[in-house]
Enzyme design. Structure first.
Site, PDB file in Angstrom:
ATOM      1  N   GLU A   1     -14.750 -30.297  26.940  1.00 31.53           N
ATOM      2  CA  GLU A   1     -13.515 -30.173  27.731  1.00 31.53           C
ATOM      3  C   GLU A   1     -13.432 -28.834  28.451  1.00 31.53           C
ATOM      4  O   GLU A   1     -13.088 -28.771  29.635  1.00 31.53           O
ATOM      5  CB  GLU A   1     -12.280 -30.358  26.849  1.00 31.53           C
ATOM      6  CG  GLU A   1     -11.933 -31.812  26.572  1.00 31.53           C
ATOM      7  CD  GLU A   1     -12.708 -32.396  25.401  1.00 31.53           C
ATOM      8  OE1 GLU A   1     -13.448 -31.632  24.741  1.00 31.53           O
ATOM      9  OE2 GLU A   1     -12.569 -33.613  25.143  1.00 31.53           O
TER      10      GLU A   1
ATOM     11  N   HIS B   1      -3.611 -36.307  17.642  1.00 32.89           N
ATOM     12  CA  HIS B   1      -3.686 -37.180  18.817  1.00 32.89           C
ATOM     13  C   HIS B   1      -2.308 -37.595  19.310  1.00 32.89           C
ATOM     14  O   HIS B   1      -2.188 -38.566  20.051  1.00 32.89           O
ATOM     15  CB  HIS B   1      -4.494 -38.435  18.493  1.00 32.89           C
ATOM     16  CG  HIS B   1      -5.965 -38.198  18.379  1.00 32.89           C
ATOM     17  ND1 HIS B   1      -6.523 -37.501  17.340  1.00 32.89           N
ATOM     18  CD2 HIS B   1      -6.999 -38.559  19.181  1.00 32.89           C
ATOM     19  CE1 HIS B   1      -7.837 -37.450  17.488  1.00 32.89           C
ATOM     20  NE2 HIS B   1      -8.159 -38.079  18.608  1.00 32.89           N
TER      21      HIS B   1
END
Lengths: 325, 382
Positions: A60, A129
């Site tokens: 990322e 998450h």
């Protein structure tokens, strides 16, 4: 008008912009051969080839920085995060590079990039998450942020984000991808900074954004059964912020609830409350109440998760509180 | 300059230029003098900055490149004007090497409008993208993925530029390094990663924080590693000339361990020697590894430089540095009315971009006459 899912509307916006501008490309994890982790980019690899629809490694920080570098050079990357939770790894490049580049170069280097993907909680995905990441992005001057709640808004706001010359985060929702709705055909762009009243009412304002628009609308329906008419104002765009629309609603109802998916401390709602007390204090008949996620990491157990999330009942209760009912 | 032929041993290997006088590396006397002049300018410029810092003309952090000038000249001078350079925060001389005027660099250090970043960036954020100089980045390793992105854009557009991406030795321990190198390799990007290996990340010796030698750090991504002596500007220049053209021709990303040494502290607040390196170590490098002295001695030994010529070159370097400081001094401070300029490239016609409640000229200003002190329209109490 055609009825599309939210994910199809996002896909339509990306294709609309990629058709008109070769400098637009899509990069992220699983966006090409896999068709997107949530199938948002379905068919795009076939349509545009691997020059413009690019599978990244799970890096990322790296691929975000690469996209920012490409944007510095004048391309218009769409940098997809499988979820914004993972973008926390990339925040150095978002905040230190993308947000500040134009300023510290004295205007030499704009960064026309889009960061997009789902934010917030889905169902039982647990602590890492299930975060609403709006605050991380909107905190830094230099970044813009939109949060489409409907398929039409998804198409129009993503298109506008891609055309914008600044970094724009487009925060979606895993639970929104299957939502269906009417979406204008052809080229469709919604200007940033324009809120949308999703329901009209004069008794109380529920100001909100993103996925919580649907919770607000359910709450409004419940309130209507008790003859309380709520104004549901979907900000759609957090930066730029449609201050006029907020103040107009406050002036009409004199009572405000801010609903958001994230945590309360320094959240989006904290800013909205500060703004209202600063600019519409005399309009208020009650303190503004915020409805947020409980101030805890998201638990896994179904009952605890339900308890932690801002739900319809909490919004109804908050509305009654500002109405002193 | 064509006179002053050097000793006979300095001929081109292929013997193709019988008329030209050549010296070390096959460079002409004129080219060698130019390299010496460049390095002298970098040295004198940094000394001037040091002086200006001491009297408060320059604030904040200030990282000097003294001792590393051979690498700045040797790696950047071989590039084409349209090649791209991106780097970290010890970059004053690199900016000058890529073509930014010493005055524009010094004015940036002074925080003045005449600076190459308009006084908004400062020492760590020097930019002039029209000259291919892309900063000036302050987070260790942060510029590495950006450099990959610049190279990615070149490839996307089918260009033949290359990107030179500098970093300090400590940056290879950041995750961004590995991530960027891996992507550069899988996408075969036209980028050269150059580690300015001066042996220390701030005050931490590289050997204390790396499990392997520097050359091994790119191997995991299959990127070829090279080592060059950055104190030898002739060797460095020839090395980068050749490598740049290979990358331009499609050789893919490269990794260069450029060995150098910092003669000053990490920043102005760090003494030259002390807790993490000894005075003896620094002195020995200053004595034997000064890139300027090394070239000077080689040229003098080869009869390609006289004391008078050296003094003239140095006087010119001092004069340019003085002029840079004078330019910076004369340049105004940024206009306060520009505080909010360049936060956003596009001021959207709708909504508010700035939430600080202050008045500002451009977009995002309070609208609708509903400022905090204004009378709220329709504000009847329910």
């Amino acid at each position: 008008m055609a009825e599309l899912t939210y994910r199809e509307a996002l896909n339509a916006a990306m294709c609309q912009e990629m058709d008109r501008d070769d400098s637009v490309f899509l990069m992220g994890e699983e966006v090409a051969e896999y068709d997107g982790a949530y199938k948002v980019s379905r068919g795009m690899l076939e349509r545009y080839g691997d020059r413009r629809v690019v599978d990244s490694p799970i890096s990322e920080l790296g691929f975000t920085g690469l996209c920012v570098g490409a944007a510095m050079a004048g391309l218009r990357p769409i940098c997809e995060f499988m979820t914004f939770n993972f973008s926390i790894l990339a925040l150095d490049q978002v905040i230190n590079s993308a947000a500040k580049m134009l300023y510290m170069t004295n205007g030499q280097v704009p960064v026309p990039i889009v960061f997009r993907g789902p934010t917030g909680a889905a169902l039982q995905l647990s602590a890492q998450h299930s975060q609403a990441c709006e605050t991380y992005y909107v905190h830094a001057p230099g970044v813009k942020l939109v949060t489409p709640a409907t398929p039409a808004d998804a198409k129009g706001l993503l298109a506008a984000a891609i055309r914008d010359d600044d970094p724009v985060a487009v925060m979606e929702g895993e639970l929104l991808y299957n939502v269906r709705g009417e979406v204008p055909d052809g080229e469709y762009v919604i200007p940033l900074g324009v809120a949308d009243r999703k329901r009209s009412g004069d008794d109380v304002s529920i100001v909100t954004h993103g996925k919580m628009v649907h919770v607000a609308l359910q709450a409004a329906t419940a309130l209507a059964r008790e003859e309380i008419e709520a104004d549901v104002l979907d900000l759609r765009s957090i930066r730029p912020l449609d201050v006029d629309a907020i103040l107009e609603s406050v002036a009409r109802t004199n009572r405000v609830v801010y609903l958001e998916e994230g945590w309360p401390f320094a959240g989006v709602g904290a800013q909205i409350v500060a703004l209202i007390q600063d600019e519409a204090f005399d309009d208020l008949d009650a303190p503004v109440v915020r409805v947020t996620q409980a101030d805890v990491p998201m638990p896994y157990a179904k009952n605890l998760e339900q308890l932690a999330k801002p739900g319809v009942n909490a919004v109804v209760d908050a509305c009654k509180r500002v109405l002193y009912l | 300059m064509t006179d002053g032929a050097g000793p006979g041993e300095n001929t081109m290997a292929d013997g193709s230029e019988p008329a030209a006088s050549t010296g070390p590396g096959g460079f002409t006397r004129e080219e060698l003098h130019a390299l010496l002049a460049d390095m002298l300018l970098y040295r004198r410029f940094e000394e001037k900055a040091e002086e200006a810092y001491a009297i408060g003309k320059i604030g904040g952090f200030c990282h000097l490149h003294i001792g590393q000038e051979g690498l700045a000249a040797g790696s950047i001078k071989p590039l084409r004007d349209d090649d791209l350079v991106i780097t970290a925060y010890r970059e004053h001389t690199q900016a000058i090497a890529k073509g930014i005027s010493p005055g524009a660099v010094m004015a940036e250090l002074y925080g003045r409008v005449g600076g190459c970043s308009g006084g908004r960036g400062g020492s760590m954020h020097l930019f002039d993208t029209t000259l291919g100089f892309w900063g000036g980045h302050g987070i260790v390793g942060g510029q590495i993925p950006l450099g990959a992105g610049l190279a990615w854009a070149v490839k996307y557009r089918g260009g033949d530029q290359i990107c030179l991406c500098f970093m300090g030795d400590a940056a290879v321990n950041q995750g961004a390094f590995l991530e960027a190198l891996n992507m550069s390799a899988i996408w075969h990007l036209p980028v050269i990663y150059v580690v300015e290996n001066n042996g220390y990340g701030m005050g931490t010796a590289f050997s204390r924080v790396s499990a392997t030698e520097m050359e091994a750090r790119s191997g995991a991504c299959g990127i070829p590693a090279h080592t060059v002596n950055g104190q030898d500007v002739v060797e460095t220049h020839r090395f980068f000339e050749e490598l740049a053209e290979r990358v331009r021709a499609g050789a893919g990303p490269q990794f260069v361990n450029a060995v150098t040494y910092r003669f000053r502290g990490h920043s102005m607040s760090d003494p030259v020697s002390g807790t993490y390196r000894s005075k003896e170590e620094v002195d020995s490098h200053v004595e034997a590894q000064d890139p300027i002295k090394i070239l000077r001695d080689r040229l003098m030994d080869a009869g390609l430089l006289t004391q008078e010529e050296l003094e003239a070159l140095d006087a010119e370097a001092r004069a340019l540095s003085d002029e840079a400081a004078e330019f910076a001094d004369a340049s105004p401070l940024p206009d306060p009315s520009t505080l909010y300029d360049h936060v956003y490239a596009e001021i959207n016609p709708h909504g508010r971009l700035f939430l600080d409640g202050r008045e500002h000229g451009s977009g995002g200003a309070r609208d609708g006459g509903r400022g905090a002190s204004g009378s709220p329209a329709g504000g009847a109490h329910g």
